[in-house]
Design a protein around this motif. Structure first.
Motif, PDB file in Angstrom:
ATOM      1  N   UNK A 157       6.832   0.387  -2.193  1.00 20.49           N
ATOM      2  CA  UNK A 157       6.690   1.150  -3.136  1.00 20.49           C
ATOM      3  C   UNK A 157       7.299   2.246  -4.046  1.00 20.49           C
ATOM      4  N   UNK A 158       7.533   2.182  -5.447  1.00 25.19           N
ATOM      5  CA  UNK A 158       8.325   3.115  -6.307  1.00 25.19           C
ATOM      6  C   UNK A 158       7.048   4.196  -5.953  1.00 25.19           C
ATOM      7  N   UNK A 159       7.533   5.827  -6.597  1.00 20.43           N
ATOM      8  CA  UNK A 159       7.694   6.741  -6.566  1.00 20.43           C
ATOM      9  C   UNK A 159       6.083   6.636  -7.401  1.00 20.43           C
ATOM     10  N   UNK A 160       6.187   6.112  -8.037  1.00 21.76           N
ATOM     11  CA  UNK A 160       4.413   6.610  -9.311  1.00 21.76           C
ATOM     12  C   UNK A 160       3.789   5.062  -9.039  1.00 21.76           C
ATOM     13  N   UNK A 161       4.351   4.086  -8.303  1.00 21.15           N
ATOM     14  CA  UNK A 161       3.432   2.938  -8.532  1.00 21.15           C
ATOM     15  C   UNK A 161       1.336   3.891  -8.423  1.00 21.15           C
ATOM     16  N   UNK A 162       0.746   3.193  -9.364  1.00 18.32           N
ATOM     17  CA  UNK A 162      -0.554   4.164  -9.331  1.00 18.32           C
ATOM     18  C   UNK A 162      -1.019   4.277  -7.835  1.00 18.32           C
ATOM     19  N   UNK A 163      -1.779   4.525  -7.727  1.00 19.31           N
ATOM     20  CA  UNK A 163      -2.403   5.084  -6.166  1.00 19.31           C
ATOM     21  C   UNK A 163      -3.801   3.737  -5.931  1.00 19.31           C
ATOM     22  N   UNK A 164      -4.345   3.906  -7.061  1.00 16.35           N
ATOM     23  CA  UNK A 164      -5.167   3.079  -6.523  1.00 16.35           C
ATOM     24  C   UNK A 164      -5.008   1.414  -6.528  1.00 16.35           C
ATOM     25  N   UNK A 165      -3.204   1.029  -6.824  1.00 12.50           N
ATOM     26  CA  UNK A 165      -3.268  -0.878  -6.818  1.00 12.50           C
ATOM     27  C   UNK A 165      -4.096  -0.902  -5.366  1.00 12.50           C
ATOM     28  N   UNK A 166      -3.148   0.073  -4.469  1.00 11.60           N
ATOM     29  CA  UNK A 166      -3.001  -0.902  -2.993  1.00 11.60           C
ATOM     30  C   UNK A 166      -4.328  -0.096  -2.264  1.00 11.60           C
ATOM     31  N   UNK A 167      -4.952   0.797  -2.637  1.00 10.18           N
ATOM     32  CA  UNK A 167      -6.167   1.485  -1.900  1.00 10.18           C
ATOM     33  C   UNK A 167      -7.227   0.380  -1.156  1.00 10.18           C
ATOM     34  N   UNK A 168      -7.045  -0.368  -1.397  1.00 10.98           N
ATOM     35  CA  UNK A 168      -7.320  -1.443  -0.142  1.00 10.98           C
ATOM     36  C   UNK A 168      -6.502  -2.901   0.593  1.00 10.98           C
ATOM     37  N   UNK A 169      -5.167  -2.542   0.721  1.00 12.32           N
ATOM     38  CA  UNK A 169      -4.574  -2.980   1.163  1.00 12.32           C
ATOM     39  C   UNK A 169      -3.649  -2.514   2.583  1.00 12.32           C
ATOM     40  N   UNK A 170      -4.134  -3.068   3.823  1.00 18.77           N
ATOM     41  CA  UNK A 170      -3.875  -2.558   5.212  1.00 18.77           C
ATOM     42  C   UNK A 170      -1.944  -3.205   5.219  1.00 18.77           C
ATOM     43  N   UNK A 171      -1.006  -2.327   5.032  1.00 16.54           N
ATOM     44  CA  UNK A 171      -0.108  -2.870   5.279  1.00 16.54           C
ATOM     45  C   UNK A 171       1.096  -1.254   5.383  1.00 16.54           C
ATOM     46  N   UNK A 172       1.618  -1.310   5.952  1.00 18.49           N
ATOM     47  CA  UNK A 172       2.270  -0.003   5.684  1.00 18.49           C
ATOM     48  C   UNK A 172       3.383   0.551   4.735  1.00 18.49           C
ATOM     49  N   UNK A 173       2.929   1.470   4.236  1.00 18.10           N
ATOM     50  CA  UNK A 173       3.958   1.647   2.467  1.00 18.10           C
ATOM     51  C   UNK A 173       5.223   2.207   2.876  1.00 18.10           C
ATOM     52  N   UNK A 174       6.086   1.242   2.424  1.00 16.91           N
ATOM     53  CA  UNK A 174       7.801   1.919   2.790  1.00 16.91           C
ATOM     54  C   UNK A 174       8.182   2.594   1.074  1.00 16.91           C
ATOM     55  N   UNK A 175       8.239   4.190   1.273  1.00 14.02           N
ATOM     56  CA  UNK A 175       8.562   4.808   0.128  1.00 14.02           C
ATOM     57  C   UNK A 175      10.021   4.163  -0.483  1.00 14.02           C
ATOM     58  N   UNK A 176      10.549   4.189  -1.899  1.00 14.08           N
ATOM     59  CA  UNK A 176      11.319   3.925  -2.167  1.00 14.08           C
ATOM     60  C   UNK A 176      12.263   5.397  -2.130  1.00 14.08           C
ATOM     61  N   UNK A 177      13.626   5.402  -0.857  1.00  9.40           N
ATOM     62  CA  UNK A 177      14.651   6.269  -0.739  1.00  9.40           C
ATOM     63  C   UNK A 177      15.844   6.019  -1.309  1.00  9.40           C
ATOM     64  N   UNK A 178      16.520   7.031  -2.424  1.00  5.25           N
ATOM     65  CA  UNK A 178      18.100   6.589  -2.168  1.00  5.25           C
ATOM     66  C   UNK A 178      18.774   6.869  -0.590  1.00  5.25           C
ATOM     67  N   UNK A 179      18.307   7.221   0.792  1.00  4.66           N
ATOM     68  CA  UNK A 179      18.760   6.710   1.555  1.00  4.66           C
ATOM     69  C   UNK A 179      18.865   5.066   1.791  1.00  4.66           C
ATOM     70  N   UNK A 180      17.643   4.845   1.827  1.00  2.00           N
ATOM     71  CA  UNK A 180      17.499   3.211   2.763  1.00  2.00           C
ATOM     72  C   UNK A 180      18.580   2.403   1.995  1.00  2.00           C
ATOM     73  N   UNK A 181      19.012   2.204   3.647  1.00  2.00           N
ATOM     74  CA  UNK A 181      19.982   0.893   2.745  1.00  2.00           C
ATOM     75  C   UNK A 181      19.534  -0.548   2.775  1.00  2.00           C
ATOM     76  N   UNK A 182      20.460  -1.211   2.248  1.00  2.39           N
ATOM     77  CA  UNK A 182      19.953  -2.728   2.150  1.00  2.39           C
ATOM     78  C   UNK A 182      19.519  -3.383   3.156  1.00  2.39           C
ATOM     79  N   UNK A 183      19.227  -2.936   4.376  1.00  3.47           N
ATOM     80  CA  UNK A 183      19.844  -3.461   5.716  1.00  3.47           C
ATOM     81  C   UNK A 183      18.418  -3.408   5.973  1.00  3.47           C
TER      82      UNK A 183
END
Length: 222
Positions: free
Chosen positions: A82-108
Motif C-alpha cells: 500500500x502506498x502511503x496515501x492510497x485512499x483508505x476506502x479503496x481497500x476497506x473490503x479487502x481481507x489481506x495484510x497491508x504492507x506499507x511502503x517503507x524506505x528500509x524494505x529490501x527487494x526480497x
C-alpha cells in the motif's frame, strides 16, 4: 580524443554562431490523432491496454472497494503493498495484510508481497500507457517493479488524455516517472515472449467513473 568528443566538438563548432533566438524549436506535430469524444477516448485506452495484455475493469467509485476485494480474492492475495496515501476506502473490503511502503524494505521483502495497488498520474489512450510519478497514492518506483501483480486505478475521465503530448503537459519532468504499457515482458531473437522479467507479470487496470459505466464488463487480451 575519442569518437564521442570529436562528434560533440563538431556540433559545438557548428552552433557557435547560432543563438537560442535564431534556432526556435518547432513543435508542429499532431497533438491528437483524430477527433474523439471523451467516451471514445476512454474506450480507446481500454482497447490498447488490453492489446498490451493488461486486464481492464470498469466500475464506479462506489463499486471500487468491492471490485478490489474480488480481484485480490480471485488471485489468492494474502498481502497487499500500500502506498502511503492510497485512499483508505479503496481497500476497506479487502481481507489481506497491508504492507506499507517503507524506505528500509529490501527487494526480497517486496518480492514476498502478493499484490500492489496504486493510483496513477495520467493514462494515455493512443498508446495504452499508464504513467506513475511517485505521488503519495502511487509510492516509490520499486514497489510497482518488484511484486508480481499490480492493480492500477485510473480515474475517468479526469486522468485520461488522448496523446503523449497531452500527457507530457500534465507531468513534472523532475519527478521519477514510470511509463507502463502492459505487464513487464521481453522476447528473444526467436520472438518467444517472457513476462515478468523486470516488473509485474500481471497488470490489472481499473477505470473508475463517478457515474455508472456504460459497460461494466472487462476487456481481456487473448
Amino acid at each position: 580524443m575519442n569518437s564521442r568528443e570529436r562528434i560533440l566538438g563538431r556540433v559545438r563548432r557548428a552552433l557557435a554562431d547560432v543563438s537560442a533566438d535564431e534556432a526556435p524549436i518547432t513543435r508542429d506535430y499532431l497533438r491528437e490523432h483524430g477527433q474523439r469524444t471523451v467516451a471514445e477516448t476512454v474506450d480507446l485506452l481500454a482497447e490498447n491496454l488490453a492489446d498490451y495484455r493488461a486486464v481492464v475493469h470498469r466500475c464506479t467509485d462506489d463499486e471500487l472497494p468491492d471490485v478490489l476485494m474480488r480481484l485480490l480474492a480471485e488471485r489468492g492475495t494474502r498481502s497487499v503493498l500500500v502506498p502511503p496515501e492510497l485512499p483508505p476506502h479503496w481497500l476497506k473490503a479487502v481481507d489481506a495484510t497491508r504492507v506499507h511502503d517503507r524506505a528500509v524494505s529490501t527487494p526480497h521483502e517486496l518480492d514476498r508481497v502478493d499484490s500492489v495497488v496504486t493510483g496513477c498520474a495520467v493514462a494515455i489512450a493512443e498508446t495504452g500507457t499508464i504513467v506513475l510519478d511517485g505521488s503519495p497514492d502511487q509510492g516509490r518506483r520499486r514497489i510497482t517493479l518488484v511484486p508480481d501483480h499490480h492493480i492500477c486505478v485510473v480515474r475517468v475521465p479526469g486522468q485520461v488524455v488522448s496523446s503523449v503530448p497531452q500527457g507530457l503537459e500534465r507531468l513534472d519532468p523532475a519527478r521519477p516517472l514510470t511509463w507502463i504499457s502492459g505487464p513487464s515482458a521481453t522476447s528473444d531473437i526467436e520472438l518467444d515472449r517472457v513476462e515478468g522479467v523486470h516488473g509485474p507479470r500481471t497488470l490489472e487496470v481499473i477505470l473508475v467513473t463517478e457515474d455508472r459505466p456504460r459497460d461494466q464488463g472487462r476487456i481481456e487480451s487473448t
